[in-house]
Design a protein around this motif. Structure first.
Motif, PDB file in Angstrom:
ATOM      1  N   ARG A 150       0.883  -1.271   0.054  1.00 25.46           N
ATOM      2  CA  ARG A 150       0.046  -0.140  -0.070  1.00 25.46           C
ATOM      3  C   ARG A 150       0.780   1.217  -0.154  1.00 25.46           C
ATOM      4  O   ARG A 150       0.253   2.429  -0.019  1.00 25.46           O
ATOM      5  N   VAL A 151       2.044   1.247   0.140  1.00 27.41           N
ATOM      6  CA  VAL A 151       2.954   2.243  -0.059  1.00 27.41           C
ATOM      7  C   VAL A 151       2.546   3.237  -1.325  1.00 27.41           C
ATOM      8  O   VAL A 151       2.641   4.178  -1.050  1.00 27.41           O
ATOM      9  N   GLY A 152       2.778   2.459  -2.066  1.00 28.48           N
ATOM     10  CA  GLY A 152       2.810   2.999  -3.360  1.00 28.48           C
ATOM     11  C   GLY A 152       1.416   3.885  -3.537  1.00 28.48           C
ATOM     12  O   GLY A 152       1.287   4.877  -4.391  1.00 28.48           O
ATOM     13  N   SER A 153       0.300   3.048  -3.125  1.00 25.83           N
ATOM     14  CA  SER A 153      -0.957   3.908  -3.553  1.00 25.83           C
ATOM     15  C   SER A 153      -1.032   5.234  -2.663  1.00 25.83           C
ATOM     16  O   SER A 153      -1.484   6.098  -2.793  1.00 25.83           O
ATOM     17  N   ALA A 154      -0.449   5.169  -1.308  1.00 29.83           N
ATOM     18  CA  ALA A 154      -0.492   6.051  -0.434  1.00 29.83           C
ATOM     19  C   ALA A 154       0.584   7.442  -0.997  1.00 29.83           C
ATOM     20  O   ALA A 154      -0.034   8.352  -0.988  1.00 29.83           O
ATOM     21  N   ILE A 155       1.525   6.808  -1.515  1.00 28.95           N
ATOM     22  CA  ILE A 155       2.301   8.151  -2.167  1.00 28.95           C
ATOM     23  C   ILE A 155       1.543   8.752  -3.424  1.00 28.95           C
ATOM     24  O   ILE A 155       1.519   9.951  -3.617  1.00 28.95           O
ATOM     25  N   LEU A 156       1.197   7.938  -4.154  1.00 29.60           N
ATOM     26  CA  LEU A 156      -0.064   8.267  -5.200  1.00 29.60           C
ATOM     27  C   LEU A 156      -0.972   9.435  -4.865  1.00 29.60           C
ATOM     28  O   LEU A 156      -1.158  10.275  -5.427  1.00 29.60           O
ATOM     29  N   ALA A 157      -1.565   8.964  -3.683  1.00 28.80           N
ATOM     30  CA  ALA A 157      -2.597   9.713  -3.248  1.00 28.80           C
ATOM     31  C   ALA A 157      -2.235  11.090  -2.696  1.00 28.80           C
ATOM     32  O   ALA A 157      -2.643  12.219  -2.939  1.00 28.80           O
ATOM     33  N   LEU A 158      -0.803  11.043  -2.109  1.00 33.38           N
ATOM     34  CA  LEU A 158      -0.467  12.257  -1.618  1.00 33.38           C
ATOM     35  C   LEU A 158      -0.120  13.052  -2.689  1.00 33.38           C
ATOM     36  O   LEU A 158      -0.237  14.265  -2.413  1.00 33.38           O
ATOM     37  N   VAL A 159       0.575  12.801  -3.542  1.00 34.34           N
ATOM     38  CA  VAL A 159       0.857  13.689  -4.866  1.00 34.34           C
ATOM     39  C   VAL A 159      -0.218  14.241  -5.404  1.00 34.34           C
ATOM     40  O   VAL A 159      -0.329  15.204  -5.718  1.00 34.34           O
ATOM     41  N   ALA A 160      -1.376  13.507  -5.678  1.00 29.28           N
ATOM     42  CA  ALA A 160      -2.527  13.881  -6.159  1.00 29.28           C
ATOM     43  C   ALA A 160      -3.314  14.859  -5.347  1.00 29.28           C
ATOM     44  O   ALA A 160      -3.632  16.172  -5.727  1.00 29.28           O
ATOM     45  N   LEU A 161      -3.033  14.927  -3.983  1.00 30.08           N
ATOM     46  CA  LEU A 161      -3.686  15.935  -3.150  1.00 30.08           C
ATOM     47  C   LEU A 161      -2.971  17.116  -3.124  1.00 30.08           C
ATOM     48  O   LEU A 161      -3.466  18.371  -3.108  1.00 30.08           O
TER      49      LEU A 161
END
Length: 172
Positions: A150-161
């Motif tokens: 889930r680390v990659g998904s969390a980083i992607l969500a943070l970049v989108a925000l």
């Protein structure tokens, strides 16, 4: 019901006709609507009507064409009777009627040789009783390599925000 009556939604039936006409006339029956006229019906699909001289079948013959090409069982056919057929023939499949009922009123130059049915596929089968055929019979173990990352998904969500926040900051 006669051999010249087509039932609604009829499937897998072939009607074999001999054509007592000149080759030019028989060839013309390949044109859209021409077979409709000599059979006395409307709306036939010409892609399900074969019109050809028996001589084109060469060694295969009409018997081989019907068994191997059309899937008619040998038990329905008289090899000697089909061997005696020469000239032009018409094979009319029930699919040509597009599921509609019809009563054929053929031209006197057409003679019905017979009505045959294609062999249907037998879709029935026995119950498979092996252990591997039972539902959920495969091992249900989860290994360490199968856990989701889930680390990659969390980083992607943070970049989108961050990107959305930056766009909103520029707009305001």
């Amino acid at each position: 019901m006669s051999d010249l009556t087509v039932a609604p939604h009829e499937r897998g039936v072939l009607r074999l006709f001999t054509l007592d006409m000149r080759p030019e006339e028989a060839k013309f029956l390949r044109e859209p609507g021409a077979a409709d006229q000599v059979l006395g019906v409307d709306g036939l699909d010409p892609s399900h009507i074969d019109i050809f001289p028996v001589s084109d079948l060469e060694e295969l013959g009409l018997y081989g064409y019907m068994t191997e090409g059309c899937g008619v069982s040998a038990g329905q056919l008289d090899r000697n009777a089909l061997a005696s057929v020469d000239g032009w023939v018409m094979v009319l499949r029930s699919a040509a009627f597009n599921g509609h009922p019809a009563t054929l009123n053929p031209d006197p130059r057409l003679r019905l040789i017979g009505l045959f049915t294609e062999e249907a596929t037998n879709w029935t089968g026995g119950i498979i009783e092996t252990e591997s055929a039972k539902p959920f019979s495969a091992p249900q173990t989860v290994t360490a390599g199968d856990t989701p990352r889930r680390v990659g998904s969390a980083i992607l969500a943070l970049v989108a925000l961050v990107v959305i926040g930056g766009i909103l900051w520029l707009i305001l």
